[in-house]
Design a protein around this motif. Structure first.
Motif, short mmCIF file in Angstrom:
data_model
loop_
_atom_site.label_atom_id
_atom_site.label_comp_id
_atom_site.label_asym_id
_atom_site.label_seq_id
_atom_site.Cartn_x
_atom_site.Cartn_y
_atom_site.Cartn_z
N SER A 1 16.29 -20.86 20.48
CA SER A 1 16.33 -20.96 21.94
C SER A 1 16.07 -22.39 22.40
O SER A 1 15.55 -23.22 21.64
N GLU A 2 16.44 -22.67 23.63
CA GLU A 2 16.11 -23.97 24.22
C GLU A 2 14.60 -24.17 24.23
O GLU A 2 14.12 -25.27 23.98
N SER A 3 13.87 -23.10 24.52
CA SER A 3 12.40 -23.20 24.56
C SER A 3 11.84 -23.62 23.21
O SER A 3 10.90 -24.44 23.14
N MET B 1 12.54 -27.27 22.86
CA MET B 1 11.64 -28.02 23.73
C MET B 1 10.27 -28.18 23.09
O MET B 1 9.66 -29.26 23.11
N GLU B 2 9.78 -27.11 22.49
CA GLU B 2 8.48 -27.15 21.83
C GLU B 2 8.51 -28.08 20.62
O GLU B 2 7.58 -28.87 20.41
N GLY C 1 11.49 -32.04 27.77
CA GLY C 1 11.77 -31.04 28.79
C GLY C 1 13.14 -30.39 28.65
O GLY C 1 13.97 -30.78 27.82
N ARG C 2 13.38 -29.41 29.51
CA ARG C 2 14.61 -28.63 29.44
C ARG C 2 15.85 -29.48 29.68
O ARG C 2 16.87 -29.32 28.99
N THR C 3 15.79 -30.40 30.66
CA THR C 3 16.99 -31.18 30.99
C THR C 3 17.44 -32.07 29.83
O THR C 3 18.62 -32.03 29.44
N VAL D 1 16.79 -31.78 26.65
CA VAL D 1 17.18 -30.92 25.53
C VAL D 1 18.55 -30.30 25.80
O VAL D 1 19.42 -30.26 24.91
N ARG D 2 18.77 -29.85 27.02
CA ARG D 2 20.07 -29.25 27.36
C ARG D 2 21.19 -30.28 27.26
O ARG D 2 22.28 -29.98 26.75
#
Length: 219
Positions: A30-32, A35-36, A41-43, A45-46
């Protein structure tokens, strides 16, 4: 600007995890999770995942996650067919167009490669750095964009399958030094020949992963 820097860092971090098998091929993450693992952050990483997807390092499946695709010899060989042509062009252009700053970087890389003493991650950085120096020295942004995914996939396959680490690093470093020295001497024919030698080595390495029956000479 900070966001751009973070996206680039996310790309390098996630690519490194894929290249070195820190995320198992065939797994869905997952993106999460990313991120970890990256601490970003999400942006960013995305943004990194979108670029990695374009470069065929990951597959994005909406509402499911990010798939880390498996490597295959067949895909690697098809990729090397294209890399062979583009890298020949890149080294010839670098012979003609490399600026003093580019050449200074190449000289430093030659010294670093000849000094040796790398672990796998250290060698990965020299390989990436050598490729970056060559495509930057070609001064053709379109070529740089075309080469980036090919080199990333090639690195991933090599680091996934390498077993005789010390011997393979020594062989690879020598091949990269030959390319850089030819560019520094502004000898395009020698630079192309050295680039083709590297490609031949990578093709042979790919076949060797199949075992004794995988030799190119057995085809």
């Amino acid at each position: 600007m900070a966001g751009i820097g973070k996206a680039a860092q996310a790309y390098r971090d996630i690519e490194r995890m894929v290249v070195f098998g820190e995320i198992d091929p065939g797994s869905l993450v997952s993106e999460s999770f990313l991120m970890e693992k990256t601490g970003l952050g999400r942006t960013p990483v995305r943004e990194a995942l979108q670029r990695l997807s374009r470069n065929r390092m990951v597959e994005i499946h909406p509402n499911k996650g990010v798939l880390i695709p498996s490597t295959s010899v067949e895909a690697q060989l098809r990729m090397l067919e294209l890399r062979r042509v583009l890298e020949s062009l890149a080294v010839r252009l670098a012979c003609e167009r490399a600026l003093p700053a580019d050449r200074s970087g190449m000289e430093a890389m030659v010294a670093r490669l000849e000094r040796g003493g790398f672990d796998l991650e250290g060698y990965a950085e020299t390989v990436r750095g050598t490729h970056d120096l060559i495509v930057t020295g070609s001064h053709n942004a379109y070529l740089a964009d075309a080469m980036a995914p090919l080199q990333g996939l090639s690195r991933r396959f090599w680091f996934t399958h390498v077993s005789e680490v010390e011997a393979e690093i020594k062989a690879g470093a020598s091949l990269h030094v030959a390319i850089l020295r030819a560019i520094l001497a502004r000898e395009p024919d020698a630079a192309e020949a050295a680039a083709l030698d590297l490609n031949d080595y990578l093709v042979d390495f790919s076949y060797a992963t199949l075992g004794p029956q995988g030799s190119r000479r057995s085809r």
